[in-house]
Design a protein around this motif. Structure first.
Motif, PDB file in Angstrom:
ATOM      1  N   ALA A 179       0.836  -1.211   0.000  1.00 11.29           N
ATOM      2  CA  ALA A 179       0.000   0.000   0.000  1.00 11.29           C
ATOM      3  C   ALA A 179       0.866   1.255   0.000  1.00 11.29           C
ATOM      4  O   ALA A 179       0.707   2.142  -0.846  1.00 11.29           O
ATOM      5  N   ALA A 180       1.789   1.352   0.947  1.00 14.31           N
ATOM      6  CA  ALA A 180       2.613   2.555   1.067  1.00 14.31           C
ATOM      7  C   ALA A 180       3.562   2.695  -0.120  1.00 14.31           C
ATOM      8  O   ALA A 180       3.822   3.808  -0.597  1.00 14.31           O
TER       9      ALA A 180
ATOM     10  N   VAL B 101      -7.671 -10.140   2.330  1.00 16.89           N
ATOM     11  CA  VAL B 101      -8.631 -10.421   3.405  1.00 16.89           C
ATOM     12  C   VAL B 101      -8.129 -11.636   4.192  1.00 16.89           C
ATOM     13  O   VAL B 101      -7.907 -12.699   3.623  1.00 16.89           O
ATOM     14  N   HIS B 102      -7.940 -11.452   5.482  1.00 20.29           N
ATOM     15  CA  HIS B 102      -7.448 -12.567   6.307  1.00 20.29           C
ATOM     16  C   HIS B 102      -8.561 -13.563   6.598  1.00 20.29           C
ATOM     17  O   HIS B 102      -9.741 -13.216   6.596  1.00 20.29           O
ATOM     18  N   ARG B 103      -8.172 -14.819   6.820  1.00 21.17           N
ATOM     19  CA  ARG B 103      -9.141 -15.824   7.257  1.00 21.17           C
ATOM     20  C   ARG B 103      -9.697 -15.344   8.590  1.00 21.17           C
ATOM     21  O   ARG B 103      -8.935 -14.830   9.406  1.00 21.17           O
ATOM     22  N   GLY B 104     -10.948 -15.491   8.803  1.00 23.85           N
ATOM     23  CA  GLY B 104     -11.538 -15.025  10.072  1.00 23.85           C
ATOM     24  C   GLY B 104     -11.822 -13.524  10.073  1.00 23.85           C
ATOM     25  O   GLY B 104     -12.126 -12.932  11.103  1.00 23.85           O
ATOM     26  N   ALA B 105     -11.717 -12.880   8.905  1.00 24.26           N
ATOM     27  CA  ALA B 105     -11.929 -11.423   8.841  1.00 24.26           C
ATOM     28  C   ALA B 105     -13.349 -11.036   9.238  1.00 24.26           C
ATOM     29  O   ALA B 105     -13.599  -9.899   9.631  1.00 24.26           O
TER      30      ALA B 105
ATOM     31  N   VAL C 234      -8.434  -6.705   7.002  1.00 29.09           N
ATOM     32  CA  VAL C 234      -8.326  -6.639   5.544  1.00 29.09           C
ATOM     33  C   VAL C 234      -7.174  -5.706   5.237  1.00 29.09           C
ATOM     34  O   VAL C 234      -7.179  -4.554   5.684  1.00 29.09           O
ATOM     35  N   SER C 235      -6.184  -6.191   4.501  1.00 28.90           N
ATOM     36  CA  SER C 235      -5.005  -5.371   4.229  1.00 28.90           C
ATOM     37  C   SER C 235      -5.371  -4.066   3.524  1.00 28.90           C
ATOM     38  O   SER C 235      -6.198  -4.039   2.605  1.00 28.90           O
TER      39      SER C 235
ATOM     40  N   VAL D 260      -1.675 -13.655  18.084  1.00 33.05           N
ATOM     41  CA  VAL D 260      -1.035 -12.660  17.210  1.00 33.05           C
ATOM     42  C   VAL D 260      -2.114 -11.872  16.466  1.00 33.05           C
ATOM     43  O   VAL D 260      -3.091 -12.448  15.996  1.00 33.05           O
ATOM     44  N   ARG D 261      -1.932 -10.570  16.373  1.00 30.41           N
ATOM     45  CA  ARG D 261      -2.935  -9.710  15.745  1.00 30.41           C
ATOM     46  C   ARG D 261      -2.320  -8.631  14.860  1.00 30.41           C
ATOM     47  O   ARG D 261      -1.141  -8.335  14.963  1.00 30.41           O
ATOM     48  N   GLY D 262      -3.206  -7.995  14.095  1.00 31.61           N
ATOM     49  CA  GLY D 262      -2.857  -6.779  13.340  1.00 31.61           C
ATOM     50  C   GLY D 262      -1.691  -6.992  12.397  1.00 31.61           C
ATOM     51  O   GLY D 262      -1.596  -8.001  11.715  1.00 31.61           O
TER      52      GLY D 262
END
Ligand code: PSU
Ligand code: MN
Length: 305
Positions: free
Chosen positions: A107-108, A129-133, A139-140, A256-258
């Motif tokens: 993105a950046a 889109v992550h699993r479990g979103a 979502v990236s 783990v997150r984010g």
């Protein structure tokens, strides 16, 4: 005040002269690959772009200065310094204000590359889109960025750690074109085929260049050019399955997150596959750098006519 974005001289000259330029991201250097392979690969990717006749512009932030085109010392810094932050588009103003270093995500990188006028960009795999979103809303920001930024990203699909069908649906909603390079199968990063089909394929570099040209002409934002590894280069699908379930299980167990999720899963893959996923990841990045460079050369020829 002048713009804080610095374009490396060689890159600015190529852009002014209508030459071919390919942007490369730095998150995969700082967070996606282990040391010292990360620096070696960053240099190899730049060399691959040059071999195909284009100028590489690795993007990153050095001491608060967003740079389109990094020197070898700067690449080394992003590869070896501890604690380099992972910067998505929203982090850029804060990194500038604080004078921080930073590795840029897709993105950046796309955002800075587009500001400099670079329209081709090579990465390994796009975020998505992550699993479990459905519960995490993870979502990236790569997807939203491509919806508004006229850059074509050459990638081996999205990382197989993601929910691939949901990512393709989201790209559709956001109006981001997705085309396979000589294929109607969407690649699965480590795997040649994610199991998902595509509506469009590009026959060759010239056709791809015409699509990239049309992005700006029509004002439709960015696009994804999906470039699968040949089957003999992919990760063994059984090994992939095993690494994936272990990685996902570790995510849940360790909470783990984010923005830690992607680096965590990539490093789990390396452990579980005895380093094989690293070799595949390198092949993907080089393969994409080469294709992006050939398309950039075709685009320069098209627009020079
Ligand atoms: N592809 C790789 N390795 C990586 C990434 C992509 O082969 O490390 C990085 C990219 O920079 C991408 C980011 O933009 O992961 C996505 O992170 P997130 O899911 O947190 O948006
Ligand atoms: Mn995320």
């Amino acid at each position: 005040m002048r713009s804080s974005v610095e374009v490396r001289e060689e890159v600015a000259e190529a852009l002014e002269g209508g030459g071919a330029v390919v942007a490369l991201e730095s998150t995969l250097i700082s967070h996606g690959l282990p040391r010292p392979d990360n620096l070696a690969l960053a240099l190899e990717a730049e060399a691959a772009v040059r071999e195909e006749g284009a100028v590489p512009a690795t993007v990153g932030v050095i001491g608060g200065v967003p740079k389109v085109g990094l020197g070898e010392g700067e690449l080394k810094l992003l590869a070896f310094e501890d604690g380099v932050p992972k910067l998505s588009t929203r982090d850029l103003p804060l990194a500038v204000a604080k004078g921080s270093h930073g590795a840029t995500t897709v993105a950046a990188t796309a955002s800075l590359a587009a500001r400099a006028g670079v329209r081709l960009f090579a990465t390994g795999g796009l975020g998505g889109v992550h699993r479990g979103a459905r519960d995490s809303w993870d979502v990236s920001a790569d997807l939203a960025e491509l919806a508004r930024t006229p850059v074509a990203v050459v990638s081996a699909g999205v990382k197989s750690i993601l929910d691939v069908p949901a990512t393709l649906e989201t790209l559709e909603t956001l109006g981001v074109p997705v085309a396979g390079f000589r294929t109607l199968r969407f690649p699965g990063f480590y795997l040649t085929d994610s199991g998902c089909g595509l509506d469009w394929s590009l026959a060759d570099e010239e056709e791809a260049a015409r699509a990239v040209h049309a992005l700006v002409d029509l004002g439709t934002g960015g696009m994804v050019i999906a470039n699968p590894l040949p089957e003999e280069g992919q990760l063994d699908p059984a090994l992939h399955e095993k690494a994936l379930s272990s990685g996902l299980e570790g995510l849940g167990r360790e909470g783990v997150r984010g923005k830690e999720v992607t680096p965590f899963l990539l490093s789990r893959f390396r452990e579980e596959t005895g380093g094989e996923s690293l070799e595949v990841n390198k092949r993907i990045i080089l393969n994409n750098a080469r294709l992006a460079a050939r398309i950039a050369v075709a685009l320069a020829a098209l627009e020079g006519e």
